[in-house]
Design an enzyme around this catalytic site. Structure first.
Site, PDB file in Angstrom:
ATOM      1  N   HIS A   1     -69.013 -54.692-156.305  1.00  0.00           N
ATOM      2  CA  HIS A   1     -69.538 -54.407-157.642  1.00  0.00           C
ATOM      3  C   HIS A   1     -70.174 -53.030-157.751  1.00  0.00           C
ATOM      4  O   HIS A   1     -70.120 -52.394-158.803  1.00  0.00           O
ATOM      5  CB  HIS A   1     -70.534 -55.485-158.074  1.00  0.00           C
ATOM      6  CG  HIS A   1     -71.795 -55.526-157.265  1.00  0.00           C
ATOM      7  ND1 HIS A   1     -71.827 -55.941-155.954  1.00  0.00           N
ATOM      8  CD2 HIS A   1     -73.077 -55.197-157.586  1.00  0.00           C
ATOM      9  CE1 HIS A   1     -73.071 -55.876-155.498  1.00  0.00           C
ATOM     10  NE2 HIS A   1     -73.846 -55.424-156.471  1.00  0.00           N
ATOM     11  N   ASP A   2     -70.777 -52.539-156.670  1.00  0.00           N
ATOM     12  CA  ASP A   2     -71.449 -51.236-156.715  1.00  0.00           C
ATOM     13  C   ASP A   2     -70.728 -50.180-155.885  1.00  0.00           C
ATOM     14  O   ASP A   2     -71.333 -49.173-155.504  1.00  0.00           O
ATOM     15  CB  ASP A   2     -72.893 -51.370-156.212  1.00  0.00           C
ATOM     16  CG  ASP A   2     -73.837 -51.877-157.298  1.00  0.00           C
ATOM     17  OD1 ASP A   2     -73.479 -51.811-158.481  1.00  0.00           O
ATOM     18  OD2 ASP A   2     -74.936 -52.352-156.944  1.00  0.00           O
TER      19      ASP A   2
ATOM     20  N   LYS B   1     -71.045 -46.421-156.524  1.00  0.00           N
ATOM     21  CA  LYS B   1     -72.230 -45.641-156.156  1.00  0.00           C
ATOM     22  C   LYS B   1     -71.923 -44.635-155.055  1.00  0.00           C
ATOM     23  O   LYS B   1     -72.749 -43.765-154.766  1.00  0.00           O
ATOM     24  CB  LYS B   1     -73.365 -46.568-155.740  1.00  0.00           C
ATOM     25  CG  LYS B   1     -73.998 -47.299-156.918  1.00  0.00           C
ATOM     26  CD  LYS B   1     -75.158 -48.179-156.495  1.00  0.00           C
ATOM     27  CE  LYS B   1     -75.801 -48.856-157.713  1.00  0.00           C
ATOM     28  NZ  LYS B   1     -76.916 -49.762-157.316  1.00  0.00           N
TER      29      LYS B   1
ATOM     30  N   HIS C   1     -71.568 -45.203-162.240  1.00  0.00           N
ATOM     31  CA  HIS C   1     -71.063 -45.857-161.024  1.00  0.00           C
ATOM     32  C   HIS C   1     -70.077 -46.982-161.341  1.00  0.00           C
ATOM     33  O   HIS C   1     -69.159 -47.250-160.567  1.00  0.00           O
ATOM     34  CB  HIS C   1     -72.221 -46.374-160.161  1.00  0.00           C
ATOM     35  CG  HIS C   1     -72.819 -47.669-160.608  1.00  0.00           C
ATOM     36  ND1 HIS C   1     -73.823 -47.729-161.551  1.00  0.00           N
ATOM     37  CD2 HIS C   1     -72.564 -48.952-160.244  1.00  0.00           C
ATOM     38  CE1 HIS C   1     -74.165 -48.996-161.736  1.00  0.00           C
ATOM     39  NE2 HIS C   1     -73.416 -49.766-160.961  1.00  0.00           N
TER      40      HIS C   1
ATOM     41  N   HIS D   1     -70.584 -55.649-165.251  1.00  0.00           N
ATOM     42  CA  HIS D   1     -71.702 -56.494-164.818  1.00  0.00           C
ATOM     43  C   HIS D   1     -73.065 -55.981-165.272  1.00  0.00           C
ATOM     44  O   HIS D   1     -74.082 -56.616-165.011  1.00  0.00           O
ATOM     45  CB  HIS D   1     -71.684 -56.701-163.295  1.00  0.00           C
ATOM     46  CG  HIS D   1     -72.012 -55.488-162.472  1.00  0.00           C
ATOM     47  ND1 HIS D   1     -71.096 -54.490-162.211  1.00  0.00           N
ATOM     48  CD2 HIS D   1     -73.157 -55.122-161.841  1.00  0.00           C
ATOM     49  CE1 HIS D   1     -71.665 -53.568-161.451  1.00  0.00           C
ATOM     50  NE2 HIS D   1     -72.921 -53.924-161.216  1.00  0.00           N
ATOM     51  N   HIS D   2     -73.073 -54.849-165.995  1.00  0.00           N
ATOM     52  CA  HIS D   2     -74.326 -54.370-166.591  1.00  0.00           C
ATOM     53  C   HIS D   2     -74.312 -54.467-168.119  1.00  0.00           C
ATOM     54  O   HIS D   2     -75.207 -53.916-168.782  1.00  0.00           O
ATOM     55  CB  HIS D   2     -74.604 -52.924-166.171  1.00  0.00           C
ATOM     56  CG  HIS D   2     -75.052 -52.781-164.749  1.00  0.00           C
ATOM     57  ND1 HIS D   2     -76.250 -53.279-164.285  1.00  0.00           N
ATOM     58  CD2 HIS D   2     -74.427 -52.218-163.675  1.00  0.00           C
ATOM     59  CE1 HIS D   2     -76.368 -53.010-162.993  1.00  0.00           C
ATOM     60  NE2 HIS D   2     -75.278 -52.373-162.597  1.00  0.00           N
TER      61      HIS D   2
ATOM     62  N   ASP E   1     -76.455 -61.736-159.539  1.00  0.00           N
ATOM     63  CA  ASP E   1     -76.934 -60.420-159.125  1.00  0.00           C
ATOM     64  C   ASP E   1     -78.396 -60.234-159.524  1.00  0.00           C
ATOM     65  O   ASP E   1     -79.231 -59.775-158.724  1.00  0.00           O
ATOM     66  CB  ASP E   1     -76.058 -59.344-159.779  1.00  0.00           C
ATOM     67  CG  ASP E   1     -76.350 -57.938-159.267  1.00  0.00           C
ATOM     68  OD1 ASP E   1     -76.827 -57.810-158.121  1.00  0.00           O
ATOM     69  OD2 ASP E   1     -76.079 -56.965-160.002  1.00  0.00           O
TER      70      ASP E   1
END
Length: 352
Positions: free
Chosen positions: A214-215, A218, A243, A267-268, A296
């Site tokens: 998911h990240d 970054k 990201h 997801h944000h 999360d």
């Protein structure tokens, strides 16, 4: 050419094979390795002769037990497997190989005199990739072998690419020592919560992969922004929000990541449209992204960070309820997650 022989007939055939060059196939480096498994030497000899002429390296096994040992030692690219063998039949051999993480991608072609529907169904159920009935046609055998070896190599390339992505994701996580085993926890909780929601096996897999990936975007965020201890400026926050788009671009070329990409990108997002990057509202937010977001957030709240203590489970659920009241989260999903957490009786969250 490495050919295991068992009698003088096989020796003769192997010597003949070694003196011939294929006029049909050429291979870049090492010839694909075929394991022929049959308790009858003449059947093995016939298959070895045909495949050897085509340029394949052939090894042989006269039983299921020998086949399993040779698979681990020689790592063949494909297995021609007889069904009717004493002690351990071909179906049992296939089932064991397909259950093993290290051998599951090896294509298996059943070669049998059986031509009934039940045998074919059994072969499919145990994980077989193809079926050829004896006596087999030379051209058909070679065509099927070539096709399955090509597919195996494509699968291996795909698996290697996936492994690279997971390695990048782990490297990203290691850049921030404060996250600890965040990805491992998300993967474990994604599996459990997905099962609680009765999601499909593929959806649960995507949730688990999302835990690691998911990240991943970054990796493109400068350390000065990613690891800044104080509050981000508006400009820095705009950089940080990139990201999710970077992660989407990294994973997009792989078709196997199709179910994970919505998690990475969305997801944000927030239920009321105040999230990023697209400002999606309510059910316009992909369902798996919503599910992943819940676990999360919960993990972030219940984990210690340099800037906060770890909240208790009750406190974390209360905070998530407050955010739901603000319009940030899907009320139904938050209720389902609360029920999921409460289902662990030893946590005793529902006593009140």
């Amino acid at each position: 050419m490495n050919i295991i022989v068992t009698d003088t007939h096989d020796l003769f055939v192997s010597q003949t094979i070694q003196t011939q060059k294929s006029t049909v196939n050429t291979f870049d480096s090492d010839a694909p390795r075929i394991l022929v498994v049959d308790d009858h030497p003449m059947n093995r000899m016939t298959a070895a002769a045909l495949l050897g002429i085509e340029g394949y390296e052939v090894i042989e096994a006269d039983s299921g037990f020998t086949a399993l040992k040779l698979v681990m030692q020689k790592q063949p690219d494909l297995i021609l497997l007889d069904v009717m063998m004493p002690e351990m039949d071909g179906f049992q051999v296939c089932e064991l190989l397909k259950q093993n993480e290290h051998t599951r991608l090896i294509p298996i072609i059943f070669i049998t005199a059986l031509n009934d529907r039940r045998a074919r169904i059994r072969g499919i159920e145990t994980g077989g990739d193809d079926f050829i009935t004896k006596p087999f046609d030379h051209v058909e055998l070679v065509a099927r072998v070539k096709s399955l070896i090509r597919q195996k190599r494509l699968n291996e390339d795909l698996e290697h690419a996936e492994q690279v992505l997971f390695s990048i994701a782990r490297a990203v996580e290691s850049r921030d020592p404060n996250t600890g085993d965040h990805c491992e926890r998300l993967t474990h909780m994604g599996k459990n919560f997905g099962e609680h929601l009765n999601l499909t096996r593929n959806q649960i897999r995507d949730l688990m992969w999302g835990g690691y990936l998911h990240d991943i975007g970054k990796v493109g965020i400068p350390d000065a922004v990613l690891l800044k201890k104080g509050k981000l400026t508006a400009e820095e926050w705009d950089i940080m929000k990139q990201h999710v788009l970077i992660g989407e671009k990294i994973c997009q070329p792989l078709r196997s990541m199709g179910g994970v990409i919505p998690i990475i990108r969305s997801h944000h997002e927030r239920w009321d449209g105040s999230g990023y990057p697209d400002g999606l509202v309510a059910d316009d937010i992909p369902n798996l992204a919503q599910v992943f977001q819940v676990i999360d957030i919960f993990d972030a709240l219940t984990s210690e960070r340099p800037y906060k203590k770890a909240f208790t489970l009750e406190e974390a659920l209360a905070i998530m309820a407050e955010e739901t009241a603000k319009g940030w989260r899907n009320p139904k999903l938050i209720q389902q997650f609360t029920e999921f957490i409460c289902s662990f009786k030893d946590w005793q969250l529902c006593a009140s």
